[in-house]
Design a protein around this motif. Structure first.
Motif, short mmCIF file in Angstrom:
data_model
loop_
_atom_site.label_atom_id
_atom_site.label_comp_id
_atom_site.label_asym_id
_atom_site.label_seq_id
_atom_site.Cartn_x
_atom_site.Cartn_y
_atom_site.Cartn_z
N SER A 150 27.62 -6.90 11.79
CA SER A 150 28.49 -5.83 11.30
C SER A 150 29.67 -5.62 12.24
N ALA A 151 29.40 -5.55 13.55
CA ALA A 151 30.48 -5.38 14.53
C ALA A 151 31.43 -6.57 14.52
N MET A 152 30.88 -7.77 14.38
CA MET A 152 31.72 -8.96 14.38
C MET A 152 32.64 -9.00 13.15
N SER A 153 32.14 -8.57 12.00
CA SER A 153 32.98 -8.55 10.80
C SER A 153 34.14 -7.58 10.96
N HIS A 154 33.87 -6.40 11.57
CA HIS A 154 34.94 -5.45 11.83
C HIS A 154 35.96 -6.02 12.82
N THR A 155 35.46 -6.69 13.86
CA THR A 155 36.34 -7.22 14.89
C THR A 155 37.24 -8.32 14.35
N LEU A 156 36.68 -9.21 13.53
CA LEU A 156 37.47 -10.29 12.95
C LEU A 156 38.58 -9.75 12.06
N CYS A 157 38.28 -8.67 11.33
CA CYS A 157 39.32 -8.04 10.51
C CYS A 157 40.37 -7.35 11.38
N LEU A 158 39.91 -6.77 12.50
CA LEU A 158 40.82 -6.04 13.37
C LEU A 158 41.86 -6.95 14.01
N VAL A 159 41.44 -8.12 14.47
CA VAL A 159 42.37 -9.00 15.18
C VAL A 159 43.37 -9.65 14.24
N GLN A 160 43.18 -9.51 12.94
CA GLN A 160 44.13 -10.04 11.97
C GLN A 160 45.24 -9.03 11.64
N MET A 161 45.09 -7.80 12.10
CA MET A 161 46.06 -6.76 11.74
C MET A 161 47.34 -6.88 12.56
N SER A 162 48.46 -6.46 11.96
CA SER A 162 49.75 -6.36 12.65
C SER A 162 49.99 -4.90 13.01
N PHE A 163 50.59 -4.67 14.18
CA PHE A 163 50.83 -3.32 14.65
C PHE A 163 52.32 -3.09 14.85
N CYS A 164 52.76 -1.88 14.52
CA CYS A 164 54.16 -1.51 14.67
C CYS A 164 54.45 -1.11 16.11
N ALA A 165 55.70 -0.70 16.35
CA ALA A 165 56.10 -0.38 17.71
C ALA A 165 55.31 0.81 18.27
N ASP A 166 54.86 1.70 17.40
CA ASP A 166 54.06 2.85 17.85
C ASP A 166 52.65 2.38 18.16
N ASN A 167 52.30 2.36 19.45
CA ASN A 167 50.98 1.90 19.86
C ASN A 167 50.17 3.03 20.49
N THR A 168 50.46 4.28 20.10
CA THR A 168 49.77 5.45 20.66
C THR A 168 48.59 5.82 19.78
N ILE A 169 47.40 5.84 20.36
CA ILE A 169 46.17 6.18 19.65
C ILE A 169 45.84 7.64 19.94
N THR A 170 45.76 8.46 18.91
CA THR A 170 45.48 9.89 19.08
C THR A 170 43.97 10.12 19.22
N HIS A 171 43.42 9.55 20.26
CA HIS A 171 41.98 9.67 20.53
C HIS A 171 41.75 9.35 22.00
N PHE A 172 40.48 9.54 22.46
CA PHE A 172 40.19 9.20 23.84
C PHE A 172 39.54 7.83 23.98
N PHE A 173 39.36 7.12 22.87
CA PHE A 173 38.93 5.73 22.90
C PHE A 173 39.48 5.03 21.66
N CYS A 174 39.27 3.74 21.59
CA CYS A 174 39.83 2.95 20.48
C CYS A 174 38.98 3.14 19.23
N TYR A 175 39.20 4.26 18.58
CA TYR A 175 38.46 4.58 17.37
C TYR A 175 39.00 3.73 16.22
N PRO A 176 38.12 3.05 15.46
CA PRO A 176 38.59 2.13 14.41
C PRO A 176 39.56 2.77 13.42
#
Length: 339
Positions: free
Chosen positions: A181-207
């Protein structure tokens, strides 16, 4: 801007940043640059309170680690605790301390140094293990509920049903399912593109927070969350509800003070942990959204990542006569110095 696709240093774990306002269909055709880090906004507390909260969270984390290690040590050393119930409990303690260790140390470092950055690969790794250990926690709580059901409703057949091979198979299956389950989420995550805004409104990398930052199509990620991710929650939660409904029906068939006391003694600790773990998660969906919904989500996340793992050792030791007995024997050195 250099072409990363032709750069041998480019790899799968490099996020892609694309300018806002352009059509998603042309994103893959644009020249892109890698994002090396994200910024974690952290907890919604004032700067002058950082030191006080740092000391509190550090004490809570140390209490969690020491409490969980003590539970594992007691179960390992005391032969009276070599039963299916405590076998599952030892794995729950291990996953709890691992779950907290994925998040709290980085949070403490950020609070101490005032450096809110986290490398991209570190963010992906944190997300992976957050899902991994969180899924195991859910599955083990469901397995322990079934164990309590067998102990109360089928006490004469308990050793036959909860045999050693079954216990090992169930725990191994939980670890394997959580890993996939974690691996399937991770593989999808690394395929995503991110915009210039890289600020996460959390205290950890919440999916969910990472999904909001993405400029690419996240429909596949959402599908994985609502299928594979939901199975890791719905299946154990359904097992817990069914197990305790059947326990309640069994008690009501022959109501007696002795039967009720036995059920409370057998299930009290597990029920307390279930209410703490699922209660903080369900609060997020019961109360309506508001302007401070982000802060509410962060506070709830603190509850199930920091507070609940810290309270679990006290619940299992103070409400469990077997654990208290093993702890007393440990302090009396009967275990270390027995002949």
């Amino acid at each position: 801007m250099r072409n990363l696709a032709a750069d041998p240093s480019f790899n799968l774990f490099s996020a892609r940043v694309v300018p806002r306002g352009r059509e998603k269909s042309s994103l893959r055709l644009e020249k892109q640059s890698s994002v090396s880090e994200f910024l974690l906004l952290g907890l919604p507390i004032r700067l002058e309170q950082q030191a006080m909260f740092f000391a509190q969270f550090l004490n809570m984390y140390l209490t969690t680690v020491l409490g969980k290690l003590l539970i594992i040590l007691l179960i390992r050393l005391d032969s009276r605790l070599h039963t299916p119930t405590y076998f599952f409990l030892s794995h729950l303690a291990l996953t709890d301390v691992s779950f907290s260790s994925v998040i709290i140390p980085k949070m403490l470092i950020n609070m101490r140094t005032q450096d809110q950055s986290i490398p991209y690969i570190g963010c992906v790794t944190q997300t992976h293990f957050f899902i991994f250990f969180g899924c195991i926690d859910n599955l083990l709580l469901g397995v322990m509920a079934y164990d309590r059901y067998v102990a109360i409703c089928h006490p004469l057949h308990y050793t036959t049903i909860m045999r050693e091979n079954l216990c090992f198979s169930v725990v191994a299956g939980s670890w394997l399912f959580s890993c996939s389950s974690a691996m399937s989420h991770t593989l999808c995550l690394v395929q995503m593109s991110f915009c210039a805004d890289n600020t996460i409104t959390h205290f950890f990398c919440y999916p969910a927070a990472l999904l909001k930052l993405s400029c690419s199509d996240t429909s596949i990620n959402k599908l994985v969350i609502f299928t594979v991710g939901a199975l890791g929650i719905i299946i154990p939660l359904t097992g817990i509800l069914v197990s305790y409904v059947r326990i309640g029906v069994s008690i009501l068939r022959v109501p007696s003070a002795k039967g009720i006391c036995k059920a409370l003694f057998t299930c009290g600790s597990h029920l307390s942990v279930v209410f703490l773990f699922y209660g903080t998660i369900m609060v997020l969906y019961i109360f309506p959204a508001s302007n401070n919904s982000c802060d509410k989500h962060i506070i709830a996340s603190v509850m199930y990542t920091v507070v609940t793992p810290m309270l679990n050792p006290f619940i299992y030791s103070l409400r469990n006569r077997d654990m208290k007995g093993a702890l007393g024997r440990l302090f009396q050195r009967d275990i270390f110095f027995s002949k």
